[in-house]
Write a protein that holds these residues in place. Structure first.
Motif, PDB file in Angstrom:
ATOM      1  N   LYS A   1       0.806  -1.217   0.000  1.00 25.13           N
ATOM      2  CA  LYS A   1       0.000   0.000   0.000  1.00 25.13           C
ATOM      3  C   LYS A   1       0.843   1.272   0.000  1.00 25.13           C
ATOM      4  O   LYS A   1       1.900   1.335   0.632  1.00 25.13           O
ATOM      5  CB  LYS A   1      -0.935   0.003   1.205  1.00 25.13           C
ATOM      6  CG  LYS A   1      -2.036  -1.049   1.125  1.00 25.13           C
ATOM      7  CD  LYS A   1      -2.976  -0.949   2.300  1.00 25.13           C
ATOM      8  CE  LYS A   1      -4.248  -1.744   2.104  1.00 25.13           C
ATOM      9  NZ  LYS A   1      -4.078  -3.077   1.551  1.00 25.13           N
TER      10      LYS A   1
ATOM     11  N   ASN B   1      -0.105   5.589  -0.004  1.00 28.76           N
ATOM     12  CA  ASN B   1      -1.000   6.744  -0.098  1.00 28.76           C
ATOM     13  C   ASN B   1      -0.157   8.010  -0.106  1.00 28.76           C
ATOM     14  O   ASN B   1       0.912   8.050   0.496  1.00 28.76           O
ATOM     15  CB  ASN B   1      -1.990   6.757   1.067  1.00 28.76           C
ATOM     16  CG  ASN B   1      -3.024   5.671   0.937  1.00 28.76           C
ATOM     17  OD1 ASN B   1      -2.829   4.557   1.410  1.00 28.76           O
ATOM     18  ND2 ASN B   1      -4.125   5.996   0.269  1.00 28.76           N
TER      19      ASN B   1
ATOM     20  N   GLU C   1      -8.678   8.285  -4.274  1.00 28.16           N
ATOM     21  CA  GLU C   1      -8.250   7.739  -2.998  1.00 28.16           C
ATOM     22  C   GLU C   1      -6.811   8.134  -2.666  1.00 28.16           C
ATOM     23  O   GLU C   1      -6.282   7.688  -1.644  1.00 28.16           O
ATOM     24  CB  GLU C   1      -8.364   6.208  -3.021  1.00 28.16           C
ATOM     25  CG  GLU C   1      -9.794   5.715  -3.159  1.00 28.16           C
ATOM     26  CD  GLU C   1      -9.899   4.199  -3.103  1.00 28.16           C
ATOM     27  OE1 GLU C   1     -11.040   3.686  -3.158  1.00 28.16           O
ATOM     28  OE2 GLU C   1      -8.853   3.531  -3.006  1.00 28.16           O
TER      29      GLU C   1
ATOM     30  N   SER D   1      -4.047   7.094  -3.864  1.00 26.09           N
ATOM     31  CA  SER D   1      -3.288   5.868  -3.613  1.00 26.09           C
ATOM     32  C   SER D   1      -2.553   5.412  -4.859  1.00 26.09           C
ATOM     33  O   SER D   1      -2.912   5.780  -5.989  1.00 26.09           O
ATOM     34  CB  SER D   1      -4.219   4.756  -3.127  1.00 26.09           C
ATOM     35  OG  SER D   1      -5.088   4.348  -4.172  1.00 26.09           O
TER      36      SER D   1
ATOM     37  N   HIS E   1      -1.121   1.791  -5.013  1.00 27.10           N
ATOM     38  CA  HIS E   1      -0.753   0.499  -4.448  1.00 27.10           C
ATOM     39  C   HIS E   1      -0.060  -0.377  -5.489  1.00 27.10           C
ATOM     40  O   HIS E   1      -0.475  -0.429  -6.645  1.00 27.10           O
ATOM     41  CB  HIS E   1      -1.999  -0.217  -3.924  1.00 27.10           C
ATOM     42  CG  HIS E   1      -2.755   0.556  -2.894  1.00 27.10           C
ATOM     43  ND1 HIS E   1      -2.155   1.415  -1.998  1.00 27.10           N
ATOM     44  CD2 HIS E   1      -4.099   0.603  -2.625  1.00 27.10           C
ATOM     45  CE1 HIS E   1      -3.057   1.956  -1.219  1.00 27.10           C
ATOM     46  NE2 HIS E   1      -4.249   1.488  -1.580  1.00 27.10           N
TER      47      HIS E   1
END
Lengths: 109, 115
Positions: A22, A24, A67, A69, A71
């Motif tokens: 992950k 962010n 989001e 993000s 990932h």
């Protein structure tokens, strides 16, 4: 100010299992995201960048602006994927990158 | 093809001493960077340089000095080493502009211990 967050310090998975590392970010502008990898006894090196939209060594990463993000994913982990992975954010015109704290991926048999 | 090299690879010094870490690249890349790698902090930018004689601070520049009189060299000096500067230091370079912008090429790292 820009920031990159990698919530997991260590991710341990079995060989053949899916992997998701992950990442962010926080940045008010238009981000460019990268994944760098450091294998044991090797230099830190670029794995992939979001603008290329490519798959490298079976890894992919999609930038999700909603989001915030980026990932990193791989459907089937291999032993040779064991390494330290860093997510990085490039802001501005220079090549200056802000790195996350890194996630160590450990793939076991 | 030497690429980017750092020296020394390992250094032990004492508090208060001056230490210089060397970085040399053979690609004529415009940008050069110094990062430190610490557990729990990842890689943090100390200083960077866009070209010879142009340098700028990163997020953890206190206690460090850099110079770039030639494109290929980017030494990092700890003027008076402190224990908190015990770390692994990475030098990196990057070409300016074009599709490779944003890709950093890293040295092997210099492990510094301050006693």
């Amino acid at each position: 100010a820009q920031r990159v967050t990698q919530p997991e310090k260590l991710l341990s998975v079995f060989k053949g299992a899916p992997v998701e590392l992950k990442c962010n970010y926080s940045y008010s502008g238009s981000p460019e995201l990268f994944w760098y990898v450091q294998y044991s006894r090797q230099r830190l090196q670029l794995l992939l960048r979001h603008i290329s939209r490519e798959s490298i060594k079976g890894f992919t990463a999609d930038l999700n602006k909603g989001e915030t993000s980026f990932h990193l994913k791989k459907p089937f982990a291999q032993e040779e994927d064991s390494a330290m992975y860093y997510c990085a954010l490039r802001t501005g015109t220079a090549s200056k990158l802000t790195f996350g704290t890194g996630t160590r991926l450990q793939v076991t048999l | 093809d030497a690429g980017i090299t750092q020296s020394p690879r390992y250094k032990i010094t004492e508090t208060g001493r001056q230490v210089t870490l060397m970085c040399h690249q053979t690609w004529s890349h415009s940008y050069m960077f110094w990062y430190r790698q610490d557990l729990g902090h990842g890689l943090r930018l100390i200083y960077y340089s866009a070209a010879a004689d142009i340098t700028d601070k990163g997020e953890v520049s206190d206690g460090y000095v850099v110079s770039r009189s030639k494109t290929e060299n980017f030494p990092l000096t700890l003027e008076s080493a402190t224990r908190s500067q015990t770390s692994v230091y990475f030098c990196a370079s990057s070409p300016a502009g074009g599709p490779d912008t944003g890709e950093l090429f890293f040295g092997e790292g210099s492990r510094l211990t301050v006693l």
